[in-house]
Design a protein around this motif. Structure first.
Motif, mmCIF file in Angstrom:
data_model
loop_
_atom_site.group_PDB
_atom_site.id
_atom_site.type_symbol
_atom_site.label_atom_id
_atom_site.label_comp_id
_atom_site.label_asym_id
_atom_site.label_seq_id
_atom_site.Cartn_x
_atom_site.Cartn_y
_atom_site.Cartn_z
ATOM 1 N N ILE A 61 -27.760 -19.727 23.630
ATOM 2 C CA ILE A 61 -26.577 -20.235 24.335
ATOM 3 C C ILE A 61 -25.802 -21.205 23.447
ATOM 4 O O ILE A 61 -24.575 -21.129 23.346
ATOM 5 N N SER A 86 -21.999 -20.590 21.935
ATOM 6 C CA SER A 86 -20.945 -21.581 22.148
ATOM 7 C C SER A 86 -20.349 -22.038 20.822
ATOM 8 O O SER A 86 -19.131 -22.190 20.690
ATOM 9 N N PHE A 139 -18.090 -19.326 19.430
ATOM 10 C CA PHE A 139 -16.838 -19.306 20.185
ATOM 11 C C PHE A 139 -15.910 -20.435 19.728
ATOM 12 O O PHE A 139 -14.712 -20.225 19.505
ATOM 13 N N GLN A 140 -16.442 -21.640 19.568
ATOM 14 C CA GLN A 140 -15.635 -22.785 19.143
ATOM 15 C C GLN A 140 -15.113 -22.602 17.709
ATOM 16 O O GLN A 140 -13.963 -22.929 17.421
#
Length: 115
Positions: A19, A23, A26-27
């Motif tokens: 996870i 994340s 994605f950032q």
């Protein structure tokens, strides 16, 4: 692992790690896209072609713009903003090097006169 054995701590550690990694990716992708637009910025006119809510009731718009004869589409989350943007035109900043990277500027509406 047997079906009746409880899920162990390493499983949760791996799940948490995945996870966090997702994340982070994605950032980094969002940062790369914004940086790419800043380095190769071109302004075009975009039109909002759809306005909708997702399953979390967050409002979104879908817009399109044309660059060098090709039409691109993108979306933007609006949060709780209830303003109607449908069928209106706005300035869109794109990357000349990667024209599918875009940022619509909803505070810069373009009024196109009708004949």
């Amino acid at each position: 692992m047997k079906l009746d054995e409880p899920i162990t701590k390493p499983f949760f550690f791996v799940l948490f790690g995945l996870i966090v990694l997702g994340s982070l990716i994605f950032q980094l992708n969002a940062y790369f896209e914004k940086t790419e637009i800043k380095k190769h910025k071109i302004e075009v006119i975009g039109k909002v072609i759809d306005q909708y809510r997702n399953s979390k009731s967050t409002r979104h718009i879908r817009y399109e713009y044309t660059f060098e004869g090709r039409t691109y589409e993108d979306t933007k989350a609006l949060g709780n903003n209830s303003k109607n943007y449908l069928n209106k035109y706005f300035k869109v900043n794109i990357s000349e090097a990667k024209p599918d990277f875009s940022i619509i500027l909803l505070d810069e509406e373009i009024i196109i006169p009708t004949n």
